[in-house]
Motif scaffolding. Structure first.
Motif, mmCIF file in Angstrom:
data_model
loop_
_atom_site.group_PDB
_atom_site.id
_atom_site.type_symbol
_atom_site.label_atom_id
_atom_site.label_comp_id
_atom_site.label_asym_id
_atom_site.label_seq_id
_atom_site.Cartn_x
_atom_site.Cartn_y
_atom_site.Cartn_z
ATOM 1 N N ALA A 134 0.833 -1.209 0.000
ATOM 2 C CA ALA A 134 0.000 0.000 0.000
ATOM 3 C C ALA A 134 0.862 1.252 0.000
ATOM 4 C CB ALA A 134 -0.930 -0.003 1.213
ATOM 5 N N HIS A 135 1.983 1.195 0.722
ATOM 6 C CA HIS A 135 2.909 2.339 0.754
ATOM 7 C C HIS A 135 3.474 2.613 -0.638
ATOM 8 C CE1 HIS A 135 6.356 4.866 1.759
ATOM 9 N NE2 HIS A 135 7.121 4.006 1.129
ATOM 10 N N TRP A 136 3.937 1.576 -1.314
ATOM 11 C CA TRP A 136 4.560 1.779 -2.624
ATOM 12 C C TRP A 136 3.540 2.234 -3.668
ATOM 13 C CZ3 TRP A 136 9.238 2.608 -1.916
ATOM 14 C CH2 TRP A 136 10.035 1.858 -1.055
ATOM 15 N N SER A 137 2.258 1.968 -3.432
ATOM 16 C CA SER A 137 1.223 2.386 -4.389
ATOM 17 C C SER A 137 0.830 3.849 -4.236
ATOM 18 C CB SER A 137 -0.023 1.511 -4.236
ATOM 19 O OG SER A 137 -0.709 1.807 -3.031
ATOM 20 N N GLN A 138 1.264 4.488 -3.136
ATOM 21 C CA GLN A 138 0.900 5.888 -2.914
ATOM 22 C C GLN A 138 1.659 6.807 -3.872
ATOM 23 O OE1 GLN A 138 -1.537 6.752 -0.651
ATOM 24 N NE2 GLN A 138 -1.698 4.535 -0.369
ATOM 25 N N GLN A 139 0.980 7.847 -4.347
ATOM 26 C CA GLN A 139 1.629 8.805 -5.231
ATOM 27 C C GLN A 139 2.548 9.737 -4.442
ATOM 28 O OE1 GLN A 139 -1.156 10.911 -7.725
ATOM 29 N NE2 GLN A 139 -2.309 9.077 -8.220
ATOM 30 N N LYS A 140 3.588 10.163 -5.104
ATOM 31 C CA LYS A 140 4.521 11.101 -4.472
ATOM 32 C C LYS A 140 3.953 12.521 -4.500
ATOM 33 C CE LYS A 140 8.705 8.538 -5.754
ATOM 34 N NZ LYS A 140 10.004 8.606 -6.486
ATOM 35 N N ASN A 141 4.475 13.337 -3.620
ATOM 36 C CA ASN A 141 4.163 14.774 -3.577
ATOM 37 C C ASN A 141 2.673 15.068 -3.409
ATOM 38 O OD1 ASN A 141 6.944 15.340 -4.114
ATOM 39 N ND2 ASN A 141 6.556 14.991 -6.291
ATOM 40 N N LYS A 142 1.974 14.175 -2.701
ATOM 41 C CA LYS A 142 0.565 14.425 -2.403
ATOM 42 C C LYS A 142 0.454 15.263 -1.136
ATOM 43 C CE LYS A 142 -2.506 12.672 -4.292
ATOM 44 N NZ LYS A 142 -3.352 13.131 -5.407
ATOM 45 N N ALA A 143 -0.673 15.959 -0.995
ATOM 46 C CA ALA A 143 -0.897 16.785 0.195
ATOM 47 C C ALA A 143 -0.869 15.905 1.449
ATOM 48 C CB ALA A 143 -2.243 17.498 0.082
ATOM 49 N N VAL A 144 -0.283 16.435 2.506
ATOM 50 C CA VAL A 144 -0.173 15.668 3.747
ATOM 51 C C VAL A 144 -1.362 15.954 4.651
ATOM 52 C CG1 VAL A 144 2.335 15.581 3.641
ATOM 53 C CG2 VAL A 144 1.230 17.485 4.821
ATOM 54 N N GLY A 145 -1.656 15.003 5.522
ATOM 55 C CA GLY A 145 -2.769 15.147 6.448
ATOM 56 C C GLY A 145 -2.353 15.830 7.733
ATOM 57 N N GLU A 146 -3.119 15.580 8.791
ATOM 58 C CA GLU A 146 -2.861 16.238 10.079
ATOM 59 C C GLU A 146 -1.524 15.843 10.684
ATOM 60 O OE1 GLU A 146 -4.526 18.629 12.066
ATOM 61 O OE2 GLU A 146 -5.313 18.947 10.060
ATOM 62 N N ASP A 147 -1.000 14.663 10.319
ATOM 63 C CA ASP A 147 0.290 14.239 10.861
ATOM 64 C C ASP A 147 1.466 14.915 10.171
ATOM 65 O OD1 ASP A 147 0.002 13.035 8.411
ATOM 66 O OD2 ASP A 147 0.673 11.059 9.058
ATOM 67 N N ARG A 148 1.214 15.552 9.013
ATOM 68 C CA ARG A 148 2.242 16.249 8.227
ATOM 69 C C ARG A 148 3.362 15.311 7.776
ATOM 70 N NH1 ARG A 148 2.878 22.038 11.499
ATOM 71 N NH2 ARG A 148 0.667 22.622 11.375
ATOM 72 N N SER A 208 4.875 12.781 4.932
ATOM 73 C CA SER A 208 4.817 12.483 3.503
ATOM 74 C C SER A 208 5.237 11.038 3.252
ATOM 75 C CB SER A 208 5.749 13.413 2.731
ATOM 76 O OG SER A 208 7.106 13.157 3.091
ATOM 77 N N LYS A 209 5.014 10.586 2.040
ATOM 78 C CA LYS A 209 5.443 9.242 1.658
ATOM 79 C C LYS A 209 6.947 9.091 1.811
ATOM 80 C CE LYS A 209 5.640 6.018 -2.225
ATOM 81 N NZ LYS A 209 5.224 5.714 -3.616
ATOM 82 N N GLU A 210 7.685 10.086 1.369
ATOM 83 C CA GLU A 210 9.143 10.021 1.425
ATOM 84 C C GLU A 210 9.637 9.914 2.860
ATOM 85 O OE1 GLU A 210 7.727 11.301 -2.304
ATOM 86 O OE2 GLU A 210 7.363 12.229 -0.349
ATOM 87 N N GLU A 211 9.052 10.709 3.741
ATOM 88 C CA GLU A 211 9.482 10.698 5.140
ATOM 89 C C GLU A 211 9.145 9.371 5.803
ATOM 90 O OE1 GLU A 211 8.753 13.256 9.274
ATOM 91 O OE2 GLU A 211 8.037 14.025 7.342
ATOM 92 N N TYR A 212 7.936 8.869 5.559
ATOM 93 C CA TYR A 212 7.514 7.610 6.180
ATOM 94 C C TYR A 212 8.357 6.444 5.665
ATOM 95 C CZ TYR A 212 4.235 4.342 8.366
ATOM 96 O OH TYR A 212 3.660 3.369 9.162
#
Length: 421
Positions: free
Chosen positions: A35-49, A51-55
């Protein structure tokens, strides 16, 4: 994940009248990583701020920590960040942006639900389902009206469906098919997680936030029980003549052979939806005489207008064209876009314009609608010509020069992408 999801679907198909068990174990390390690898890059972050790259920097340890919290039920989804995006009618559509971990969990849980319910959903629902599209429902409506004695159409709209569906009823529907209490427990937690809007928290005691992975499949589950099954098992058998229903997400229409049947459905529909906390939008719900023996009234569905027509031989047919309302909105949007791009290099403008046009053709490029998509292309060319004219101070662009520009940078031609007959 694909093999596991296929196993869920096969089990559900074998036990259509039974309940699915032990679903929560599919929310595991392997599937969450996928599921992580399927997420698009540079998408808006939620309340946790986050990003995919950071996680992803400590992916294994982050997901293992998430799983540990889920096993001890100390994992609680964060409130969804709410943003508003403009709609074609000038209104704003609320959109939810999930925190990153919540995106991953919802993605896996949504995949599980899709495979539980695909064998159980009726063929008359089309939206947010694998291998089904808006063109499928347009094709089926066309075939049903042309090949059956259809004379009346009920065009219906549910007022604020995603904001008003009942959590209590939704959980009852899910419990009818799913035995795994832990899986259901986390669905409930997502439903009541709340939203954050401009720093202020709002409770969500009803509705499903649009923008998450779970909302589309939960909406289909809700209307499967509230509408689809009811129409198939209660309404249709009580009709004097033929009756059909097609639903795409929360938009639906019903076709009838007899006016009396259409009126019965129209009258009882508000009561049926009201039972489940939903309300018919009266201004968008109506009975329309439509068919070979009826007056020439039209109706709109999913951005297309359905029109009574005749073939060249004089036989009855259904003409399907881009709706005037949608076309007007599309023209306004492209006009504003070209205005903002006018000082950029011409080749860059046309490149991005072509991408917009091809997207338009992919949706509206169906049999019989070539004239409408060609008109939209010509409109775009005229707006581009006027914009480029305005930026020339000393040497004003004329049509001959503009045509030479288009020879080097052609505007994408209109074409039919979808065969509906």
């Amino acid at each position: 994940m694909e093999i596991e999801m296929e196993r869920i679907r096969e089990t559900s198909l074998k036990h259509l009248d039974g309940k699915m068990q032990t679903l929560m174990h599919y929310v595991n390390l392997s599937n969450l990583k996928e599921a992580h690898w399927s997420q698009q890059k540079n998408k808006a972050v939620g309340e946790d701020r986050v990003s995919k790259e950071e996680y992803g920097k400590n992916l294994d340890s982050n997901i293992q920590d998430l799983l540990n919290r889920m096993k001890t039920f100390s994992y609680h989804p964060k409130p969804t960040k709410r943003k508003y995006i403009p709609k074609a009618n000038g209104k704003l559509r609320p959109l939810g942006i999930l925190s990153y971990e919540d995106k991953l969990v919802q993605k896996v849980m949504a995949d599980v639900l899709v495979n539980v319910y695909e064998p159980r959903f009726l063929s008359t629902s089309y939206g947010f389902r694998p291998n089904k599209s808006c063109h499928d429902v347009v094709r089926d409506i066309n075939q049903i009206i042309r090949n059956n004695q259809i004379n009346w159409v009920v065009e219906a709209d549910i007022k604020g469906f995603f904001d008003n569906l009942s959590h209590e009823w939704l959980m009852k529907f899910l419990e009818h098919d799913i035995e795994d209490k832990n899986f259901l427990r986390y669905i409930k937690r997502f439903l009541i997680a709340g939203v954050m809007e401009e720093g202020k928290f709002y409770e969500t005691d009803k509705g499903a936030i649009q923008g998450g992975n779970l909302s589309p499949v939960l909406a289909n589950v809700y209307l499967h029980y509230a509408l689809d099954l009811w129409f198939a098992k209660v309404v249709k058998p009580r009709m004097k003549g033929k009756a059909f229903l097609q639903r795409y997400a929360d938009d639906f229409i019903a076709e009838f052979e007899f006016e009396s049947d259409a009126k019965k459905f129209y009258e009882v529909l508000p009561k049926r939806l009201g039972k489940f906390g939903l309300e018919v939008a009266q201004e968008k719900t109506r009975i329309i005489p439509f068919g070979n023996s009826q007056s020439h009234e039209n109706f709109d569905f999913l951005g297309f207008t359905f029109i009574n027509g005749k073939t060249r031989k004089g036989n009855y047919t259904v003409i399907i064209a881009t709706s005037a309302k949608k076309l007007k909105a599309k023209k306004l949007a492209v006009k504003e876009w070209i205005k903002k791009q006018m000082h950029k290099p011409v080749d860059e403008i046309i490149y991005h314009l072509n991408r917009k046009l091809v997207g338009h053709y992919h949706y509206y490029g169906i049999n019989g609608n070539t004239k409408a998509i060609n008109k939209f292309r010509l409109y775009c060319i005229k707006r581009l010509f006027r914009a480029l004219q305005r930026r020339g101070q000393r040497h004003r662009l004329n049509w001959d020069k503009f045509r030479r520009i288009m020879e080097f940078h052609p505007v994408a031609n209109a074409r039919v992408y979808v065969q509906i007959w």
